[in-house]
Motif scaffolding. Structure first.
Motif, mmCIF file in Angstrom:
data_model
loop_
_atom_site.group_PDB
_atom_site.id
_atom_site.type_symbol
_atom_site.label_atom_id
_atom_site.label_comp_id
_atom_site.label_asym_id
_atom_site.label_seq_id
_atom_site.Cartn_x
_atom_site.Cartn_y
_atom_site.Cartn_z
ATOM 1 N N GLY A 278 14.790 23.003 13.048
ATOM 2 C CA GLY A 278 14.172 21.951 13.869
ATOM 3 C C GLY A 278 15.033 20.703 13.923
ATOM 4 N N THR A 279 15.572 20.322 12.757
ATOM 5 C CA THR A 279 16.431 19.131 12.687
ATOM 6 C C THR A 279 17.695 19.326 13.530
ATOM 7 O OG1 THR A 279 15.597 18.654 10.461
ATOM 8 C CG2 THR A 279 17.659 17.581 11.104
ATOM 9 N N CYS A 280 18.283 20.533 13.463
ATOM 10 C CA CYS A 280 19.492 20.825 14.252
ATOM 11 C C CYS A 280 19.195 20.745 15.750
ATOM 12 C CB CYS A 280 20.034 22.209 13.902
ATOM 13 S SG CYS A 280 20.808 22.294 12.272
ATOM 14 N N PHE A 281 18.064 21.322 16.156
ATOM 15 C CA PHE A 281 17.703 21.269 17.580
ATOM 16 C C PHE A 281 17.493 19.824 18.035
ATOM 17 C CE2 PHE A 281 16.425 25.891 17.535
ATOM 18 C CZ PHE A 281 17.329 26.272 18.521
ATOM 19 N N ASN A 286 17.495 19.106 21.965
ATOM 20 C CA ASN A 286 16.488 20.059 22.435
ATOM 21 C C ASN A 286 15.167 19.757 21.728
ATOM 22 O OD1 ASN A 286 14.897 22.290 23.137
ATOM 23 N ND2 ASN A 286 16.674 23.645 23.231
ATOM 24 N N GLU A 287 14.446 18.789 22.281
ATOM 25 C CA GLU A 287 13.245 18.294 21.610
ATOM 26 C C GLU A 287 12.133 19.330 21.564
ATOM 27 O OE1 GLU A 287 12.263 14.623 23.500
ATOM 28 O OE2 GLU A 287 14.026 13.586 22.681
ATOM 29 N N GLU A 288 12.042 20.155 22.598
ATOM 30 C CA GLU A 288 10.977 21.172 22.644
ATOM 31 C C GLU A 288 11.118 22.166 21.484
ATOM 32 O OE1 GLU A 288 9.281 24.627 25.629
ATOM 33 O OE2 GLU A 288 10.515 23.015 26.475
ATOM 34 N N LEU A 289 12.351 22.676 21.287
ATOM 35 C CA LEU A 289 12.566 23.620 20.183
ATOM 36 C C LEU A 289 12.499 22.925 18.830
ATOM 37 C CD1 LEU A 289 15.324 26.011 21.585
ATOM 38 C CD2 LEU A 289 12.964 26.590 20.977
ATOM 39 N N ALA A 290 12.861 21.650 18.792
ATOM 40 C CA ALA A 290 12.768 20.893 17.538
ATOM 41 C C ALA A 290 11.316 20.808 17.081
ATOM 42 C CB ALA A 290 13.350 19.494 17.729
ATOM 43 N N ILE A 291 10.441 20.368 17.977
ATOM 44 C CA ILE A 291 9.032 20.199 17.600
ATOM 45 C C ILE A 291 8.376 21.546 17.324
ATOM 46 C CG2 ILE A 291 7.828 20.234 19.845
ATOM 47 C CD1 ILE A 291 7.411 17.606 17.063
ATOM 48 N N HIS A 293 9.813 24.115 15.901
ATOM 49 C CA HIS A 293 10.179 24.524 14.535
ATOM 50 C C HIS A 293 9.557 23.610 13.478
ATOM 51 C CE1 HIS A 293 13.101 27.094 16.602
ATOM 52 N NE2 HIS A 293 13.086 27.805 15.483
ATOM 53 N N PHE A 294 9.395 22.325 13.780
ATOM 54 C CA PHE A 294 8.693 21.448 12.839
ATOM 55 C C PHE A 294 7.237 21.923 12.678
ATOM 56 C CE2 PHE A 294 11.664 17.750 14.165
ATOM 57 C CZ PHE A 294 12.586 18.117 13.197
ATOM 58 N N SER A 295 6.627 22.331 13.784
ATOM 59 C CA SER A 295 5.239 22.827 13.739
ATOM 60 C C SER A 295 5.157 24.109 12.930
ATOM 61 C CB SER A 295 4.715 23.064 15.161
ATOM 62 O OG SER A 295 4.694 21.854 15.891
ATOM 63 N N GLN A 296 6.152 24.990 13.102
ATOM 64 C CA GLN A 296 6.199 26.233 12.317
ATOM 65 C C GLN A 296 6.355 25.925 10.834
ATOM 66 O OE1 GLN A 296 9.154 28.436 15.146
ATOM 67 N NE2 GLN A 296 8.370 29.947 13.711
ATOM 68 N N THR A 297 7.119 24.869 10.531
ATOM 69 C CA THR A 297 7.356 24.485 9.133
ATOM 70 C C THR A 297 6.044 24.134 8.439
ATOM 71 O OG1 THR A 297 9.538 23.594 9.688
ATOM 72 C CG2 THR A 297 8.584 22.875 7.614
ATOM 73 N N VAL A 298 5.236 23.270 9.065
ATOM 74 C CA VAL A 298 3.988 22.846 8.414
ATOM 75 C C VAL A 298 2.951 23.974 8.421
ATOM 76 C CG1 VAL A 298 4.353 20.398 8.821
ATOM 77 C CG2 VAL A 298 3.140 21.723 10.535
ATOM 78 N N HIS A 299 3.074 24.888 9.379
ATOM 79 C CA HIS A 299 2.178 26.051 9.394
ATOM 80 C C HIS A 299 2.537 26.994 8.241
ATOM 81 C CE1 HIS A 299 -0.354 29.282 10.913
ATOM 82 N NE2 HIS A 299 0.678 30.104 10.759
#
Length: 467
Positions: A278-281, A286-291, A293-299
């Motif tokens: 997410g951080t790399c994106f 690429n904000e869409e893919l960043a958010i 992956h951040f959402s996947q992280t907390v899930h």
């Protein structure tokens, strides 16, 4: 891959199966002492202490003079903290076999539990005189020196352990731990390179070389080391993760993402890898893919604070404070004792103009031990804005306990005292501030403009102008 036939392991398994069959049938069978030892070791290694004790009891009933079975009994007694009984039994065994190294090892174990580490070391050195199998004893010596914070001697003993058993990776890790604690990164690399000369395909050693170069900020060399670790073991997840971190430092974000994704294919997704992707994106724009992956992280791991912080900070940077507040509230609901969450909660609410909530956030951060100057100052400014002048004064008094030499705190509390008509206290703290940093009196001008214009305040400031 060709499987090696292990006759000894098969015999041990047969003994355990036969022993457990005997227990179920209650039909007493004979086992030699070696069989009992392997059965007891099996239970101890698997944490089945009650079953180990039962096997020791049955073993000693059939072999009452077995020193090795009695030593296993000592091991269980030490585990259960029945140290006095273990000591008595060891004294009896020492009279029978004064050159049995295991007696010295178990006595050292007791002394270690009693925090008598120097005495434990003396006994372990004695044990070395009576054995050719020295690796385990050197490992125990290393641990005793670690307990004494003697990292040089700990390192030397773990090295001796590794010299006797070059597959003891726990000793290798402990050696590097000592190098790291002593801040000897160059020496660690030299040691690891010597080890790799003899063990060129040791992925653990290559991994550790990479981490040392990473700490030294020699990222190209770190990258090469992690690549060698992967060549040595293409399934080494840790090497891919570290390689990804190095590639991020080199701003090669697409390659970093590729390495993090390999770890997701090799094993279940890890929150760390998802967060880094997410951080790399985000760095790539690429904000869409960043958010995503951040959402996947907390899930994947709701308890990982870095995930919630990443998603909150993402929306904060976008000035989307409502969404940032939504996510930080979710994070606090999961872990209300996390000071990093409360700091963000306070700052976001402050941005949104929710000052009472912001004050609550800063207060909670202080209660949880976040004594950063910024927290005290922000809270006092909000309390003053809310008309809680006395609470603001008390807050700054606490800040002075932690930052007595900070001019900004003194100027702020001086302004509050002057506003409250307490001119004596106001003058005291104004002079404190001027003594500490004259130039910083601009704080008074910016935050307390009416106070700054008072003749008394102007006169006091003028006294320090050319000091």
């Amino acid at each position: 891959m060709c499987m090696k036939f292990n006759h000894e392991e098969e015999e041990d398994n047969f003994s355990i199966t036969r022993y457990e069959s005997m227990l179920r049938s209650n039909d007493l069978k004979f086992f030699d002492s070696d069989e009992f030892e392997s059965i007891i070791h099996h239970y101890l290694e698997n944490g089945k202490i009650a079953k180990a004790k039962k096997a020791i009891s049955l073993g000693l009933a059939q072999h009452p003079s077995s020193v090795n079975l009695k030593l296993l009994q000592v091991e269980v007694l030490v585990f259960e903290d029945r140290l006095d009984k273990a000591d008595i039994l060891l004294a009896q065994l020492h009279a029978i076999e004064p050159e049995n190294e295991e007696i010295y090892i178990q006595k050292a174990n007791i002394l270690s539990k009693q925090n008598k580490h120097k005495k434990a070391i003396s006994l372990l050195l004695k044990a070395l005189e009576f054995t050719d199998e020295t690796a385990d004893i050197y490992s125990l010596l290393g641990m005793e020196y670690l307990f004494l914070d003697d990292f040089e001697n700990a390192k030397l003993n773990f090295m001796q352990c590794l010299n006797n058993d070059d597959e003891d990776y726990s000793a290798l890790y402990n050696i590097i731990y000592c190098f790291d604690f002593l801040d000897q990164h160059t020496e660690a690399i030299e040691f690891l390179n010597n080890f790799l000369d003899k063990n060129p395909y040791c992925e653990v050693a290559w991994h550790q070389v990479g981490k040392q170069y990473y700490d030294l900020k020699e990222f190209e060399k770190a990258l090469a080391a992690f690549e060698f670790a992967i060549i040595s073991d293409e399934y080494f997840i840790g090497a891919y993760l570290e390689k990804g971190k190095v590639l991020e430092k080199l701003k090669r974000y697409n390659e970093a993402i590729e390495n993090y994704r390999i770890t997701l294919e090799l094993d279940d997704p890890t929150s760390f890898a998802l967060l880094r992707i997410g951080t790399c994106f985000e760095k790539l724009g690429n904000e869409e893919l960043a958010i995503q992956h951040f959402s996947q992280t907390v899930h994947e791991d709701p308890l990982l604070d870095k995930g919630w912080i990443a998603i909150t900070d993402f929306y904060t940077r976008k000035k989307n404070y409502q969404k940032a507040l939504y996510y930080i509230n979710k994070a606090i609901h999961i872990d209300s004792e996390n000071v990093l969450y409360w700091k963000r909660y306070a700052k976001i609410n402050n941005r949104l103009g929710f000052f009472e909530e912001a004050e609550n956030g800063f207060r909670k951060a202080l209660e949880l031990g976040n004594y950063e100057l910024e927290t005290w100052l922000n809270r006092s400014d909000i309390l003053r804005f809310l008309g809680e002048s006395e609470a603001a004064v008390q807050n700054l008094k606490q800040a002075i306990e932690f930052y007595p030499e900070n001019a900004e705190v003194h100027y702020r509390i001086a302004g509050l005292f002057f506003e409250n008509q307490d001119f004596e206290s106001g003058e005291k703290h104004l002079r404190e501030g001027l003594d500490l940093d004259y130039e910083y009196h601009i704080v008074l001008e910016e935050l307390y403009d009416k106070i700054y214009e008072l003749p008394l305040v102007k006169r006091i400031i003028a006294e320090y102008e050319h000091i």
